[in-house]
Scaffold this motif. Structure first.
Motif: not given
Ligand code: NAD
Ligand code: MG
Length: 398
Positions: A79-106
Motif C-alpha cells: 500500500i502506498l499513499c497520497d500523491e507520491a504513491g500515485l506518481v510512483a505507480v504511474a512511473s513504475c518500471p513494471d507498468v506498461d499501460v497507465v489508465m489516467a482516470a482520476i477526476v480533476g486536477a488531482a
C-alpha cells in the motif's frame, strides 16, 4: 506476454469499465497497480478479484484498507499513499499501460509522471491535459510516451484520422487534408430547458445524464456544456489543431461520437452505442482491436440522428472555454480550477446551476493570464484561481 496495467481512479466510472475489459482479456492484460480516493470497501473487493501488486489510497484511509486486506488474507499487497504513491505507480518500471482516470486536477502530476516515464497513457482525465496542454504533449514527445484518447469524442476523432496522425508536426494548421473536426455533444439532461428552468435544477437532476452513466463532476459538466468546452481544449492539444477548426455539434442521441471533415468533401464519423468500454478497449489495444461486451449498433433502432447548434446563451460555459483556449497561456487552467470549485459548490447545494458559469467567468476576469511555461506555475495559478472562485462563491451565498 501480458501487459501490466496501472489504473488511477479504479473505483470511478472509467476505472470500473477498464476492469470490465481487462476481465474479458486475462491473457493479454493484468492489473499491476490501482488507486482510489474513497470507497475503500469497494477497493478491497477489487483487490480480492484482480490481485494487484500495489494499491494507492490517501493516508487517512491506510488503516481501513490494511484492515480490510488483512481480513481477506491479502497482506502481501503493497500500500502506498497520497500523491507520491500515485506518481510512483504511474512511473513504475513494471507498468506498461497507465489508465489516467482520476477526476480533476488531482490527476495532473500522476498523469504527467506516466508520460515522463514513456508509458502508454490512456487519457480519460481531460482536466490534466486542459491544465498542462503543451507541456504534457512536449513531455510525451520527449519521453516517447503514447498518449491515447479515451474520451469518446477524441477517441472517435482519432479513429477518423489517418493512422499516423498523432505523430506529425503540425503547428496548429490541419494537415493531411483535414478541414474541420466536428465535436459532438449530447447537450446533456437540460438541452431544452429555458433559462428560468435552468435556474432551478438540482444536483440530482444534473447527474442524471440521458445517455451516459458517469461520475458526478463530469455529469454536471455535461449539463452545463463545460464538458464540451474542456473537450474542445483537449482536442486542440491532442490533435494540435487551432480552436477555429473545431466545431461543436449537438447530437442528442450520442450515436455518432465525433467526426472529421476532409477537403474533398468526405466526412468520417465513428459510431457506436454510448458505452465507454468501446473507447477504452480501443485505446488499450490500438492499433489492434479487442472484443467488448458492447452490443453492435442497431441502426434500425436508431433511425433518427439529429444535429443542432449549441446555444451559448443558455450554456455560456462552452463560450468561456473557447475564449480561454483563444487566450491561451494559463487561461484554460484558470477556467478548469474555477469550474472544479463551482461544480463542487453546486453539488453541495451552495450555489445554483447558472452560477457555475458565472463563477468561472468572474475567476477568469480576476486572475492575471500569462504564459504557462512550467508545471509549478500552472499549479500555483490553479491554487490562486481556486481561492478567487471560493471567495466569489462566499459572496454569492451571503
Ligand atoms: P468518478 O468520479 O466516477 O471517478 C473518479 C475516480 O478518481 C475515483 O476512483 C476516485 O476515487 C478518484 N479520485 C477522486 N478524487 C481524487 C483525488 N483528489 N485524488 C486521487 N483520486 C481521486 O469519475 P469518472 O466519471 O470515472 O471520470 C474520471 C475522469 O474521466 C474525469 O476526468 C472525466 O472527465 C473523464 N471521463 C469520464 C467519462 C465517463 O463516462 N465517466 C467519459 C470521458 C471522460
Ligand atoms: Mg466525452
Amino acid at each position: 506476454m501480458s501487459q501490466s496495467v496501472c489504473i488511477l481512479g479504479v473505483t470511478g466510472s472509467i476505472g470500473r469499465s477498464t476492469l470490465k475489459i481487462i476481465e474479458q482479456h486475462p491473457e493479454t492484460y493484468s492489473v499491476f497497480a490501482i488507486s482510489a480516493y474513497s470507497r475503500i470497501q469497494e477497493l478491497s473487493e477489487i483487490c480480492k478479484q484482480f490481485r494487484p501488486k500495489i494499491v494507492v489510497v490517501p493516508s487517512d484511509k491506510l488503516f481501513e484498507l490494511q484492515r480490510l486486506l488483512k481480513q481477506e488474507n491479502l497482506q502481501d499487497i503493497e500500500i502506498l499513499c497520497d500523491e507520491a504513491g500515485l506518481v510512483a505507480v504511474a512511473s513504475c518500471p513494471d507498468v506498461d499501460v497507465v489508465m489516467a482516470a482520476i477526476v480533476g486536477a488531482a490527476g495532473l502530476l500522476p498523469t504527467l509522471a506516466a508520460v515522463k516515464a514513456g508509458k502508454r497513457v490512456l487519457l480519460a482525465n481531460k482536466e490534466a491535459l486542459v491544465m498542462s496542454g503543451d507541456l504534457m504533449l512536449q513531455a510525451a514527445k520527449e519521453h516517447q510516451a503514447l498518449l491515447l484518447p479515451v474520451d469518446s469524442e477524441h477517441n472517435a476523432i482519432f479513429q477518423c484520422l489517418p493512422q499516423n496522425y498523432l505523430h506529425i508536426e503540425k503547428n496548429g494548421e490541419p494537415l493531411l487534408g483535414v478541414q474541420q473536426v466536428l465535436l459532438t455533444a449530447s447537450g446533456g439532461p437540460f438541452l431544452n430547458h429555458s433559462l428560468e428552468q435552468l435556474q432551478k435544477v438540482t444536483p440530482a437532476q444534473a447527474c442524471k445524464h440521458p445517455n451516459w452513466s458517469m461520475g458526478r463532476k463530469i455529469s454536471v459538466d455535461s449539463a452545463t456544456l463545460m464538458n464540451k468546452g474542456l473537450e474542445l481544449i483537449e482536442a486542440c492539444h491532442l490533435f494540435s489543431i487551432k480552436e477555429q477548426f473545431v466545431t461543436v455539434v449537438v447530437h442528442p442521441q450520442s450515436i455518432i461520437h465525433s467526426m472529421v471533415q476532409y477537403v474533398d468533401g468526405s466526412t468520417l464519423a465513428q459510431m457506436g452505442n454510448p458505452d465507454m468500454c468501446t473507447p477504452i478497449a480501443h485505446a488499450l489495444a490500438w492499433p489492434t482491436r479487442i472484443t467488448t461486451h458492447v452490443p453492435p449498433l442497431d441502426l434500425f433502432l436508431h433511425s433518427q440522428l439529429d444535429f443542432q447548434q449549441p446555444d451559448l446563451v443558455r450554456f455560456p460555459a462552452l463560450k468561456l472555454a473557447r475564449q480561454a483556449m483563444q487566450s491561451g497561456g494559463l487561461a484554460p487552467a484558470i477556467l478548469n480550477a474555477a469550474n472544479e470549485v463551482a461544480v463542487a459548490a453546486f453539488l453541495a447545494e451552495k450555489i445554483q446551476f447558472l452560477d457555475i458559469a458565472q463563477v468561472v467567468e468572474h475567476t477568469l476576469n480576476h486572475v492575471q493570464n500569462s504564459s504557462a511555461e512550467s508545471i509549478e506555475k500552472i499549479l500555483y495559478t490553479d491554487e490562486f484561481a481556486r481561492n478567487i472562485a471560493t471567495e466569489h462563491i462566499a459572496q454569492l451565498e451571503s
